[in-house]
Design a protein around this motif. Structure first.
Motif, PDB file in Angstrom:
ATOM      1  N   SER A  31       0.980  -1.274   0.087  1.00 17.73           N
ATOM      2  CA  SER A  31      -0.112  -0.135  -0.285  1.00 17.73           C
ATOM      3  C   SER A  31       0.632   1.076   0.209  1.00 17.73           C
ATOM      4  O   SER A  31       0.148   2.318  -0.766  1.00 17.73           O
ATOM      5  N   PRO A  32       1.818   1.249   0.690  1.00 22.24           N
ATOM      6  CA  PRO A  32       2.616   3.056   0.247  1.00 22.24           C
ATOM      7  C   PRO A  32       3.355   2.754  -1.157  1.00 22.24           C
ATOM      8  O   PRO A  32       4.064   4.008  -0.664  1.00 22.24           O
ATOM      9  N   LEU A  33       3.555   2.058  -1.569  1.00 24.65           N
ATOM     10  CA  LEU A  33       3.946   2.024  -3.015  1.00 24.65           C
ATOM     11  C   LEU A  33       3.224   2.724  -4.272  1.00 24.65           C
ATOM     12  O   LEU A  33       1.939   2.687  -3.859  1.00 24.65           O
ATOM     13  N   SER A  34       3.667   3.603  -5.132  1.00 18.54           N
ATOM     14  CA  SER A  34       3.404   3.770  -6.584  1.00 18.54           C
ATOM     15  C   SER A  34       2.287   2.702  -7.071  1.00 18.54           C
ATOM     16  O   SER A  34       2.985   1.280  -6.694  1.00 18.54           O
ATOM     17  N   GLY A  35       1.293   2.607  -7.872  1.00 19.52           N
ATOM     18  CA  GLY A  35       0.541   1.515  -8.473  1.00 19.52           C
ATOM     19  C   GLY A  35       1.886   0.789  -9.177  1.00 19.52           C
ATOM     20  O   GLY A  35       2.070  -0.414  -9.098  1.00 19.52           O
ATOM     21  N   PRO A  36       3.092   1.560 -10.052  1.00 18.97           N
ATOM     22  CA  PRO A  36       3.547   0.476 -10.753  1.00 18.97           C
ATOM     23  C   PRO A  36       4.646  -0.096 -10.340  1.00 18.97           C
ATOM     24  O   PRO A  36       5.608  -1.318 -10.215  1.00 18.97           O
ATOM     25  N   GLU A  37       4.960   0.677  -8.881  1.00 13.59           N
ATOM     26  CA  GLU A  37       6.038  -0.325  -7.752  1.00 13.59           C
ATOM     27  C   GLU A  37       5.400  -1.877  -6.814  1.00 13.59           C
ATOM     28  O   GLU A  37       5.883  -2.577  -6.377  1.00 13.59           O
ATOM     29  N   ARG A  38       3.983  -1.271  -6.920  1.00 11.13           N
ATOM     30  CA  ARG A  38       3.365  -2.202  -6.305  1.00 11.13           C
ATOM     31  C   ARG A  38       3.154  -3.836  -7.053  1.00 11.13           C
ATOM     32  O   ARG A  38       3.637  -4.902  -7.138  1.00 11.13           O
ATOM     33  N   ALA A  39       2.705  -3.485  -8.660  1.00 10.23           N
ATOM     34  CA  ALA A  39       2.649  -4.073  -9.498  1.00 10.23           C
ATOM     35  C   ALA A  39       4.377  -4.965  -9.470  1.00 10.23           C
ATOM     36  O   ALA A  39       4.098  -6.381  -9.852  1.00 10.23           O
ATOM     37  N   ARG A  40       5.755  -3.811  -9.556  1.00  9.69           N
ATOM     38  CA  ARG A  40       6.541  -4.917 -10.007  1.00  9.69           C
ATOM     39  C   ARG A  40       7.264  -5.812  -8.959  1.00  9.69           C
ATOM     40  O   ARG A  40       7.886  -6.542  -8.911  1.00  9.69           O
ATOM     41  N   ALA A  41       6.843  -5.346  -7.483  1.00  8.43           N
ATOM     42  CA  ALA A  41       6.637  -5.856  -6.350  1.00  8.43           C
ATOM     43  C   ALA A  41       6.025  -7.015  -6.574  1.00  8.43           C
ATOM     44  O   ALA A  41       6.886  -8.390  -5.641  1.00  8.43           O
ATOM     45  N   LEU A  42       5.366  -7.409  -6.702  1.00  5.03           N
ATOM     46  CA  LEU A  42       3.784  -8.457  -6.280  1.00  5.03           C
ATOM     47  C   LEU A  42       4.570  -9.136  -7.376  1.00  5.03           C
ATOM     48  O   LEU A  42       4.908 -10.711  -7.173  1.00  5.03           O
ATOM     49  N   ARG A  43       4.958  -8.607  -8.482  1.00  3.20           N
ATOM     50  CA  ARG A  43       5.366  -9.716  -9.573  1.00  3.20           C
ATOM     51  C   ARG A  43       6.632 -10.208  -9.485  1.00  3.20           C
ATOM     52  O   ARG A  43       7.333 -11.636  -9.243  1.00  3.20           O
ATOM     53  N   LEU A  44       7.748  -9.117  -9.026  1.00  6.07           N
ATOM     54  CA  LEU A  44       8.939 -10.005  -7.917  1.00  6.07           C
ATOM     55  C   LEU A  44       8.666 -11.383  -7.263  1.00  6.07           C
ATOM     56  O   LEU A  44       9.779 -11.850  -7.214  1.00  6.07           O
ATOM     57  N   ALA A  45       8.378 -11.296  -6.626  1.00 10.87           N
ATOM     58  CA  ALA A  45       8.025 -11.814  -5.422  1.00 10.87           C
ATOM     59  C   ALA A  45       7.242 -12.963  -6.084  1.00 10.87           C
ATOM     60  O   ALA A  45       7.194 -14.060  -5.959  1.00 10.87           O
ATOM     61  N   LEU A  46       5.881 -13.032  -6.413  1.00 10.70           N
ATOM     62  CA  LEU A  46       4.937 -14.172  -7.127  1.00 10.70           C
ATOM     63  C   LEU A  46       6.211 -14.965  -8.491  1.00 10.70           C
ATOM     64  O   LEU A  46       6.508 -16.652  -8.573  1.00 10.70           O
ATOM     65  N   THR A  47       7.809 -13.914  -8.994  1.00 10.78           N
ATOM     66  CA  THR A  47       8.328 -14.724  -9.379  1.00 10.78           C
ATOM     67  C   THR A  47       9.029 -15.718  -8.708  1.00 10.78           C
ATOM     68  O   THR A  47       9.246 -17.325  -8.901  1.00 10.78           O
ATOM     69  N   THR A  48       9.669 -14.864  -7.820  1.00 12.57           N
ATOM     70  CA  THR A  48      10.551 -15.996  -6.649  1.00 12.57           C
ATOM     71  C   THR A  48       9.755 -17.279  -6.347  1.00 12.57           C
ATOM     72  O   THR A  48      10.439 -18.274  -5.955  1.00 12.57           O
ATOM     73  N   LEU A  49       9.367 -17.037  -6.084  1.00 13.59           N
ATOM     74  CA  LEU A  49       8.030 -17.760  -4.841  1.00 13.59           C
ATOM     75  C   LEU A  49       7.950 -19.461  -5.765  1.00 13.59           C
ATOM     76  O   LEU A  49       8.260 -19.962  -5.768  1.00 13.59           O
ATOM     77  N   ARG A  50       7.434 -18.914  -6.935  1.00 12.29           N
ATOM     78  CA  ARG A  50       7.374 -19.532  -8.577  1.00 12.29           C
ATOM     79  C   ARG A  50       8.616 -20.418  -8.480  1.00 12.29           C
ATOM     80  O   ARG A  50       8.161 -21.603  -9.480  1.00 12.29           O
ATOM     81  N   TRP A  51       9.771 -19.785  -8.083  1.00 13.18           N
ATOM     82  CA  TRP A  51      10.574 -21.073  -8.708  1.00 13.18           C
ATOM     83  C   TRP A  51      11.754 -20.628  -7.846  1.00 13.18           C
ATOM     84  O   TRP A  51      12.762 -21.087  -8.391  1.00 13.18           O
ATOM     85  N   LYS A  52      11.220 -20.973  -6.690  1.00 13.27           N
ATOM     86  CA  LYS A  52      12.274 -21.386  -4.905  1.00 13.27           C
ATOM     87  C   LYS A  52      12.749 -22.153  -5.383  1.00 13.27           C
ATOM     88  O   LYS A  52      14.699 -22.101  -5.243  1.00 13.27           O
ATOM     89  N   ASP A  53      12.320 -23.435  -5.804  1.00 17.36           N
ATOM     90  CA  ASP A  53      13.668 -24.309  -5.406  1.00 17.36           C
ATOM     91  C   ASP A  53      14.006 -24.567  -7.122  1.00 17.36           C
ATOM     92  O   ASP A  53      15.623 -25.175  -6.711  1.00 17.36           O
ATOM     93  N   ARG A  54      14.360 -24.379  -7.959  1.00 14.87           N
ATOM     94  CA  ARG A  54      15.583 -23.859  -8.911  1.00 14.87           C
ATOM     95  C   ARG A  54      16.422 -22.667  -8.503  1.00 14.87           C
ATOM     96  O   ARG A  54      17.885 -23.216  -8.848  1.00 14.87           O
TER      97      ARG A  54
END
Length: 429
Positions: A31-54
């Motif tokens: 919530s403290p982030l701007s719209g583009p920053e929120r989208a980027r942060a969430l995308r990075l988190a999802l990507t990392t959780l998806r590929w954590k095993d590798r």
């Protein structure tokens, strides 16, 4: 410090270290982030959780011992940003060092972060690509292998790693919206977008011409086949995609859910799409209503069919609550049957891959309720392969439609209450 990366790291830590799901913690960190920053942060988190095993496999040979969790997550985030997101290695490594220094326990391990990441990067992207597709955790992989076999589970894991496209359910004329938004029409009639953006900025959002809903999630309502004027109960309605489908078909819909908070989104989407339904916040096991011509029961479940979109789920959760979920589903099926008219139909579905939350629930329900029948003909819908339909119902899997981007895992069945039945018969009270 890069605020989007820092927020992504916080989200990853909540999932991996505290067992929290992203929807439970996203507002706090985004919530403290701007719209583009929120989208980027969430995308990075999802990507990392998806590929954590590798990432862990890539890091393993360069670590003498497992680092502190916050430091390990910094390195996971960096590798996934480089190899999956395609970011420039030099800048990411520098940011990872800064992130490590910014954590309470990682301050003294910034040098380790720098050295390990550079050692991994020296092997090049070919080494990353040669590593196996991320595996599901043992608590989930073991029962799925028992139910479907290793080859099918490997195909599901590949679908999970690929992520999910954005699907829309449109009120009418899917081809028109493909022209405006880009993408294609799925075999079941959803509009699958070629690229994703901010949903609320897309054409048709403000006028309520469509809503976001995975193609597989539309199938239960299509199987129920609501008719104009029919009284239909959406028994566990939130977040409301199926409520909107039922209302758009002209049914008189009661949307019931135990969570008043989650029903807020249902109300908002109904208003946006100019559709109507009666909204009721109550426990379905206690609520008195009906009888209805039909009941749709999308029961609370493990949600294991949605990992394409929710890679946090297998990381944060375990099988500990499975017995309670299975028991709740049994009680909800019995309650749904008591709320539908004699001769009426109940569509039971779960977004789960576990047989215990699908086929086994149907077998148990048939044993509890003499005269109850399963109807498979309504499941023979456009886009549904007949081989996906069994005697208990329809089984959808993430590895289906691989050339189109897959679908969520679902189980769907149509139960018919006996004609002439009453609440005292067959344990329906």
């Amino acid at each position: 410090m890069d605020t989007a990366r820092a927020a992504a790291l916080s989200l990853i830590r909540e999932v991996t270290e505290n067992g929290r799901l992203l929807p439970e913690v996203s507002d706090k960190f985004l919530s403290p982030l701007s719209g583009p920053e929120r989208a980027r942060a969430l995308r990075l988190a999802l990507t990392t959780l998806r590929w954590k095993d590798r990432a862990d496999r890539a890091l393993g040979p360069h670590l003498r011992m497992k680092p502190r969790p916050e430091v390990l997550n910094v390195m996971r985030l960096a590798l996934c940003e480089i190899y999956v997101e395609g970011a420039a290695p030099h800048g990411v490594v520098g940011a990872a060092v800064d992130l490590s220094r910014g954590t309470e326990r990682g301050k003294g391990q910034a040098g380790l972060v720098n050295a390990v990441l550079r050692n991994v990067l020296r092997k090049g992207p070919e080494a990353w690509e040669a590593l196996p597709i991320p595996h599901l955790p043992k608590w989930l992989r073991k029962p799925l292998v028992a139910d479907y076999g290793k080859a099918a589970v490997a195909a599901m894991e590949a679908a999970f790693a690929a992520g999910a496209p954005l699907d829309l359910t449109v009120k009418d004329d899917p081809e028109r919206w493909v022209t405006q938004l880009g993408g294609t029409v799925t075999p079941t009639g959803s509009v699958r977008l070629a690229r994703q953006g901010q949903v609320s900025k897309l054409p048709g959002y403000d006028e309520g011409a469509w809503w976001v809903q995975d193609a597989a999630a539309t199938v239960p309502v299509r199987a129920l086949d609501p008719q104009p004027g029919e009284r239909v109960l959406d028994m566990c309605a939130a977040p409301g995609g199926k409520t909107l489908q039922l209302a758009a078909a002209g049914a008189e819909v009661t949307a019931l859910d135990i969570s008043e908070g989650r029903l807020v989104q249902v109300r908002e989407n109904l208003d946006r799409c100019a559709l109507t339904a009666e909204i009721v916040a109550a426990d379905a096991l206690d609520w008195q209503g009906g009888p209805f011509d039909a009941v749709l029961l999308d029961a609370p479940c493990s949600a294991t069919g949605t990992i394409r979109r929710h890679p946090d789920l297998p990381v944060a959760k375990t099988a500990d609550n499975f017995p309670d979920l299975f028991a709740l589903q049994e009680r909800l099926i019995d309650r749904a049957l008591s709320l539908v008219k004699p001769g009426g139909r109940v569509v039971f579905c779960t977004c789960s891959l576990l047989i215990d939350e699908g086929e086994e629930q149907v077998r148990d329900a048939l044993a509890r309720h003499p005269g109850l029948t399963v109807e498979v003909a309504p499941l023979a819908l456009p886009g549904i392969d007949p081989e996906w339909i069994g005697v208990e119902g329809l089984r959808l899997r993430p590895d289906y439609w691989p050339e189109l981007g897959g679908m969520d895992g679902f189980f769907v069945t149509v139960l018919r209450r006996p004609t002439g039945d009453d609440d005292s018969a067959g344990g329906l009270g």
